[in-house]
Design a protein around this motif. Structure first.
Motif, PDB file in Angstrom:
ATOM      1  N   LEU A   1       0.830  -1.204   0.000  1.00 55.92           N
ATOM      2  CA  LEU A   1       0.000   0.000   0.000  1.00 55.92           C
ATOM      3  C   LEU A   1       0.867   1.258   0.000  1.00 55.92           C
ATOM      4  O   LEU A   1       0.597   2.219  -0.732  1.00 55.92           O
ATOM      5  CB  LEU A   1      -0.923  -0.001   1.230  1.00 55.92           C
ATOM      6  N   GLN A   2       1.902   1.250   0.830  1.00 57.42           N
ATOM      7  CA  GLN A   2       2.787   2.412   0.893  1.00 57.42           C
ATOM      8  C   GLN A   2       3.469   2.656  -0.455  1.00 57.42           C
ATOM      9  O   GLN A   2       3.573   3.793  -0.917  1.00 57.42           O
ATOM     10  CB  GLN A   2       3.855   2.193   1.981  1.00 57.42           C
ATOM     11  N   LYS A   3       3.898   1.577  -1.098  1.00 58.12           N
ATOM     12  CA  LYS A   3       4.535   1.699  -2.411  1.00 58.12           C
ATOM     13  C   LYS A   3       3.563   2.293  -3.426  1.00 58.12           C
ATOM     14  O   LYS A   3       3.926   3.159  -4.237  1.00 58.12           O
ATOM     15  CB  LYS A   3       5.021   0.324  -2.883  1.00 58.12           C
TER      16      LYS A   3
ATOM     17  N   ALA B   1      -6.532   2.242   5.208  1.00 58.50           N
ATOM     18  CA  ALA B   1      -5.433   2.450   4.257  1.00 58.50           C
ATOM     19  C   ALA B   1      -5.744   1.777   2.922  1.00 58.50           C
ATOM     20  O   ALA B   1      -5.480   2.338   1.847  1.00 58.50           O
ATOM     21  CB  ALA B   1      -4.136   1.905   4.843  1.00 58.50           C
ATOM     22  N   TRP B   2      -6.305   0.563   2.981  1.00 54.86           N
ATOM     23  CA  TRP B   2      -6.671  -0.170   1.762  1.00 54.86           C
ATOM     24  C   TRP B   2      -7.666   0.648   0.942  1.00 54.86           C
ATOM     25  O   TRP B   2      -7.540   0.779  -0.273  1.00 54.86           O
ATOM     26  CB  TRP B   2      -7.273  -1.517   2.155  1.00 54.86           C
ATOM     27  N   LYS B   3      -8.668   1.211   1.615  1.00 57.10           N
ATOM     28  CA  LYS B   3      -9.685   1.996   0.916  1.00 57.10           C
ATOM     29  C   LYS B   3      -9.117   3.309   0.385  1.00 57.10           C
ATOM     30  O   LYS B   3      -9.644   3.863  -0.581  1.00 57.10           O
ATOM     31  CB  LYS B   3     -10.860   2.260   1.855  1.00 57.10           C
ATOM     32  N   PHE B   4      -8.082   3.802   1.004  1.00 58.82           N
ATOM     33  CA  PHE B   4      -7.428   5.022   0.540  1.00 58.82           C
ATOM     34  C   PHE B   4      -6.757   4.784  -0.813  1.00 58.82           C
ATOM     35  O   PHE B   4      -6.692   5.669  -1.665  1.00 58.82           O
ATOM     36  CB  PHE B   4      -6.386   5.463   1.571  1.00 58.82           C
ATOM     37  N   VAL B   5      -6.305   3.549  -1.036  1.00 59.21           N
ATOM     38  CA  VAL B   5      -5.585   3.201  -2.267  1.00 59.21           C
ATOM     39  C   VAL B   5      -6.464   2.438  -3.245  1.00 59.21           C
ATOM     40  O   VAL B   5      -6.507   2.731  -4.442  1.00 59.21           O
ATOM     41  CB  VAL B   5      -4.329   2.356  -1.941  1.00 59.21           C
ATOM     42  N   GLY B   6      -7.184   1.432  -2.749  1.00 61.95           N
ATOM     43  CA  GLY B   6      -7.973   0.564  -3.612  1.00 61.95           C
ATOM     44  C   GLY B   6      -9.373   1.101  -3.856  1.00 61.95           C
ATOM     45  O   GLY B   6      -9.740   2.194  -3.427  1.00 61.95           O
ATOM     46  N   ASN B   7     -10.180   0.319  -4.562  1.00 58.96           N
ATOM     47  CA  ASN B   7     -11.534   0.714  -4.938  1.00 58.96           C
ATOM     48  C   ASN B   7     -12.546  -0.263  -4.353  1.00 58.96           C
ATOM     49  O   ASN B   7     -12.282  -1.463  -4.259  1.00 58.96           O
ATOM     50  CB  ASN B   7     -11.677   0.732  -6.463  1.00 58.96           C
ATOM     51  N   GLU B   8     -13.700   0.247  -3.984  1.00 59.39           N
ATOM     52  CA  GLU B   8     -14.739  -0.615  -3.413  1.00 59.39           C
ATOM     53  C   GLU B   8     -16.111  -0.085  -3.793  1.00 59.39           C
ATOM     54  O   GLU B   8     -16.286   1.097  -4.107  1.00 59.39           O
ATOM     55  CB  GLU B   8     -14.616  -0.659  -1.885  1.00 59.39           C
ATOM     56  N   SER B   9     -17.084  -0.963  -3.736  1.00 58.67           N
ATOM     57  CA  SER B   9     -18.463  -0.551  -3.960  1.00 58.67           C
ATOM     58  C   SER B   9     -18.941   0.248  -2.762  1.00 58.67           C
ATOM     59  O   SER B   9     -18.687  -0.106  -1.613  1.00 58.67           O
ATOM     60  CB  SER B   9     -19.355  -1.775  -4.146  1.00 58.67           C
ATOM     61  N   ALA B  10     -19.634   1.347  -3.041  1.00 56.01           N
ATOM     62  CA  ALA B  10     -20.262   2.131  -1.979  1.00 56.01           C
ATOM     63  C   ALA B  10     -21.763   1.849  -1.934  1.00 56.01           C
ATOM     64  O   ALA B  10     -22.496   2.489  -1.184  1.00 56.01           O
ATOM     65  CB  ALA B  10     -20.005   3.618  -2.198  1.00 56.01           C
TER      66      ALA B  10
ATOM     67  N   GLY C   1     -10.260   4.889  -4.823  1.00 58.42           N
ATOM     68  CA  GLY C   1      -9.011   5.241  -4.172  1.00 58.42           C
ATOM     69  C   GLY C   1      -8.004   5.823  -5.151  1.00 58.42           C
ATOM     70  O   GLY C   1      -8.317   6.126  -6.309  1.00 58.42           O
ATOM     71  N   LEU C   2      -6.776   5.947  -4.691  1.00 64.07           N
ATOM     72  CA  LEU C   2      -5.727   6.550  -5.523  1.00 64.07           C
ATOM     73  C   LEU C   2      -5.507   5.770  -6.809  1.00 64.07           C
ATOM     74  O   LEU C   2      -5.315   6.355  -7.883  1.00 64.07           O
ATOM     75  CB  LEU C   2      -4.421   6.628  -4.730  1.00 64.07           C
ATOM     76  N   ASP C   3      -5.529   4.437  -6.719  1.00 66.85           N
ATOM     77  CA  ASP C   3      -5.338   3.624  -7.928  1.00 66.85           C
ATOM     78  C   ASP C   3      -6.409   3.928  -8.969  1.00 66.85           C
ATOM     79  O   ASP C   3      -6.139   4.038 -10.169  1.00 66.85           O
ATOM     80  CB  ASP C   3      -5.400   2.127  -7.583  1.00 66.85           C
ATOM     81  N   GLY C   4      -7.653   4.058  -8.518  1.00 71.21           N
ATOM     82  CA  GLY C   4      -8.746   4.353  -9.433  1.00 71.21           C
ATOM     83  C   GLY C   4      -8.613   5.730 -10.054  1.00 71.21           C
ATOM     84  O   GLY C   4      -8.940   5.928 -11.229  1.00 71.21           O
ATOM     85  N   GLN C   5      -8.157   6.691  -9.265  1.00 67.09           N
ATOM     86  CA  GLN C   5      -7.959   8.036  -9.803  1.00 67.09           C
ATOM     87  C   GLN C   5      -6.918   8.029 -10.916  1.00 67.09           C
ATOM     88  O   GLN C   5      -7.083   8.686 -11.943  1.00 67.09           O
ATOM     89  CB  GLN C   5      -7.531   8.977  -8.681  1.00 67.09           C
ATOM     90  N   VAL C   6      -5.848   7.275 -10.712  1.00 68.20           N
ATOM     91  CA  VAL C   6      -4.812   7.183 -11.739  1.00 68.20           C
ATOM     92  C   VAL C   6      -5.370   6.525 -12.999  1.00 68.20           C
ATOM     93  O   VAL C   6      -5.144   6.992 -14.123  1.00 68.20           O
ATOM     94  CB  VAL C   6      -3.593   6.395 -11.207  1.00 68.20           C
ATOM     95  N   TYR C   7      -6.114   5.419 -12.823  1.00 62.38           N
ATOM     96  CA  TYR C   7      -6.680   4.724 -13.981  1.00 62.38           C
ATOM     97  C   TYR C   7      -7.636   5.639 -14.745  1.00 62.38           C
ATOM     98  O   TYR C   7      -7.617   5.672 -15.988  1.00 62.38           O
ATOM     99  CB  TYR C   7      -7.409   3.457 -13.526  1.00 62.38           C
ATOM    100  N   GLN C   8      -8.464   6.367 -14.010  1.00 64.59           N
ATOM    101  CA  GLN C   8      -9.379   7.304 -14.666  1.00 64.59           C
ATOM    102  C   GLN C   8      -8.627   8.349 -15.479  1.00 64.59           C
ATOM    103  O   GLN C   8      -8.980   8.644 -16.628  1.00 64.59           O
ATOM    104  CB  GLN C   8     -10.230   8.015 -13.613  1.00 64.59           C
TER     105      GLN C   8
END
Length: 679
Positions: A512-514, A573-582, A590-597
């Motif tokens: 996650l930190q990476k 922390a996982w939710k800060f980086v990863g993506n989940e259904s709301a 999360g951050l990964d989703g923002q980058v992909y978008q």
């Protein structure tokens, strides 16, 4: 903004209105009143918590609670507890000044601290049910981060300067006054909230500063309001009428019949049959009122993730150009509204700048042939999603008329699918939903309160969602952020949040930190390439950068004393980086989703979202109007939205009442009940 309007078409008024016709209305049947008592119907109210989004807001914003600013009897925003305000040169710092004579119902003075208490309660991480988006706090520095638990209360941009002055710092310039009358912007009496955190609004506990107090409250049942003897209104204004008691009655299935029988003093008319009946009765006709509703029905792309001919721009444009709105309005609205020539009701400021696709069946057919579907051949049955007949007979009637128009004009078959209210809300107002087939949804566009974003009549409400337009492959990939509980790719990279053993050691944090460091580096570089105005709008506040927020989460783990606390910090922390259904057609990205978008979203969506960001933070309405129209024009030209009809508020009020107000902010109900007077 989600609209929860219940409309029940009573059997008694179908066909010839036999039962209603058997009731001969006369004023002598009016409700017998002891002193000045009125019975007002409203949809069932389950809570009186002002921070939640529901019908209770019709009472909270002005009737039982009073804010710095509120609506007057003409729906204009005027000072209530405030004496005035000033705005900094940057447009981001607002300072409000309070009058000294306002009182709570226990005689205590209303102070700036009470507003701080109410606003921070709305944003509190403990108040998970709050509708933070529907209060002045939504654009306050770090309010959302505080709500998420990633920054302390001390970093939220609200500061009490003295007992009668409070300062608010915004993320960007914004027309804040438009949100000050909302229920979530009301003050709260802290001793009440502290002593009764979950029942502070119940009659035995409630301390209010509005014209009326809650005398009795049955969740989803009747409510009685009585005059507040300690209420002190703003000088030089009409603040309250002469009604001693207001009985709130859950809206019956036959409101017009109950009005005729003298059980109600007002009644909303929500279907053409009732309207026609009222027009046919001379006495009722005199008690009939029509007022602006700031609401319309439009056709919207349903965001299906399935590949279909609707992925072709020419097909969407052909369908839009084959819609003749005037006969639709004449056939279905029956005088309770009219054909919408753009996104707005008559006189709406953006209409003169809007330019959609013209009604032209010949050109529509040519576009369809050019797309490879002459006379609709090769296009499978498409779907028209709508509310149920029980909830909205007008919407179903529109869908049926539209179905007929498009089949006759283009040879395209449509299947009408009536969704339950919750599912319809998810399709209209949210992002991607499982099981939705290619087609359209009859959507509701509203103005929930006045700010520049609502100049678009909510036609842009879903375009910010990840994966809502673009190639089917892109939509299908992003759907994994919406449909499963947790994004499978995020689980693969970082582990499963459902596994309580994750997060016990620092080694489980390293991936996650990476990712945080890599994502942050990319996002900073991406932001640096954006226009200067966009960078300025989206720049994080001091102490709330990506790395600041990440370090706060890590520190929470380091100070955790139990395995449960360690796992909870790791999940955060996982939710800060990863993506989940709301849930409900939403995704927490999360951050990964923002980058992909940023890497994959369609150029059009990126441009529209940047313009929407600019629109939302344009405090000058004159500047905002053409900007709003330009966004709407783009979506109409692309065939994603098409205006159909606008609605009016039509209601009955007893002839001995004045000051009855139909809510123009989207709800088809009565509000500002404090202004009612009995002659």
């Amino acid at each position: 903004m989600k609209r929860k309007m219940t409309v029940t078409l009573a059997v008694s008024i179908l066909a010839n209105g036999a039962l209603l016709s058997s009731l001969v209305y006369s004023p002598s049947q009016a409700l017998a009143q002891t002193k000045n008592v009125v019975n007002i119907p409203l949809p069932a109210i389950s809570t009186l918590d002002s921070t939640q989004w529901g019908t209770q807001n019709l009472l909270q914003q002005g009737t039982i609670l009073e804010g710095l600013y509120g609506y007057n009897s003409k729906n204009q925003i005027v000072p209530k507890i405030a004496t005035g305000y000033k705005v900094s040169q940057s447009g981001k710092v607002w300072t409000f000044y309070l009058r000294h004579d306002a009182r709570w119902s226990n005689g205590k003075p209303v102070t700036a601290q009470d507003f701080y208490n109410g606003w921070m309660y709305d944003a509190s991480p403990k108040n998970s049910a709050s509708a933070l988006w529907a209060s002045m706090m939504t654009n306050v520095v770090n309010a959302w981060n505080y709500h998420a638990g990633t920054v302390p209360a001390s970093q939220v941009g609200v500061k009490v300067l003295n007992p009668y002055a409070i300062q608010v710092t915004l993320n960007a310039p914004f027309y804040l006054l438009g949100m000050m009358p909302l229920a979530g912007s009301m003050p709260l009496y802290q001793p009440d909230l502290t002593a009764h955190p979950s029942t502070w609004f119940m009659p035995q506990n409630f301390v209010g500063d509005g014209p009326y107090l809650v005398q009795s409250f049955v969740p989803n049942g009747e409510i009685q309001l009585v005059r507040n003897p300690d209420y002190v209104g703003a000088k030089g204004q009409f603040n309250v009428g002469n009604v001693d008691q207001i009985n709130i009655i859950p809206t019956p299935t036959v409101p017009v019949e109950d009005f005729v029988a003298g059980k109600l003093d007002t009644a909303m008319i929500l279907n053409p049959s009732d309207y026609k009946y009222a027009l046919s009765q001379p006495t009722l006709k005199k008690e009939l009122h029509v007022a602006p509703a700031n609401e319309m029905t439009y056709l919207s792309w349903d965001k299906s993730t399935t590949t279909s001919p609707l992925d072709n721009l020419l097909v969407r444009q052909a369908i839009a150009m084959a819609i003749d709105r005037t006969p639709l309005a004449n056939a279905v609205m029956a005088g309770m509204g009219g054909a919408a020539n753009g996104f707005g009701t008559p006189g709406w400021p953006t209409l003169k700048y809007e330019k959609g696709l013209p009604f032209n069946v010949a050109k529509a057919k040519a576009l369809l042939a050019k797309a490879g579907y002459p006379n609709g051949k090769g296009i499978p049955t498409l779907y028209l999603y709508t509310q149920t007949q029980a909830v909205s007979p007008i919407s179903v009637g529109l869908a049926e008329a539209l179905q007929q128009e498009l089949t006759q004009a283009l040879g395209i078959n449509f299947q009408i699918d009536q969704l339950d209210n919750s599912s319809w809300d998810d399709v209209v107002y949210a992002g991607l939903n499982p099981g939705i087939k290619p087609g359209y949804v009859l959507s509701i566009g509203q103005v929930n309160w006045f700010n520049t974003w609502f100049l678009t009549f909510q036609s842009i409400q879903w375009i910010g969602g990840a994966g809502v337009i673009g190639p089917a492959s892109y939509r299908q990939y992003v759907s994994q952020w919406y449909f499963p509980t947790y994004d499978p790719m995020s689980i693969y990279r970082y582990g499963n949040p459902a596994d309580v053993n994750n997060g016990m050691s620092w080694s489980s944090w390293l991936p996650l930190q990476k990712a945080v460091l890599a994502d942050n580096s990319y996002l900073q570089a991406y932001a640096a390439k954006q226009p200067a105005w966009y960078q300025k709008l989206t720049a994080p506040a001091a102490g709330s950068s990506t790395l600041d927020l990440w370090n706060n989460i890590v520190n929470g783990w380091k100070t955790a004393k139990t395995d449960t606390q360690k796992h909870a910090a790791w999940v955060q922390a996982w939710k800060f980086v990863g993506n989940e259904s709301a849930g409900n057609g939403n995704a927490s990205i999360g951050l990964d989703g923002q980058v992909y978008q940023d890497k994959h979203q369609p150029v059009l969506q990126k441009q529209w979202n940047e313009s929407i960001e600019q629109l939302a933070y344009t405090p000058d309405v004159k500047t905002a109007v053409p900007l709003a129209a330009n966004i709407v024009n783009g979506m109409m030209q692309q065939g994603y939205v098409e205006p159909l009809v606008y609605n009016d508020n039509v209601y009955l009020a007893k002839s001995n009442l004045t000051g009855v107000q139909a809510n123009p902010w989207s709800d088809f109900n009565f509000y500002q009940l404090q202004y009612i007077k009995v002659k």
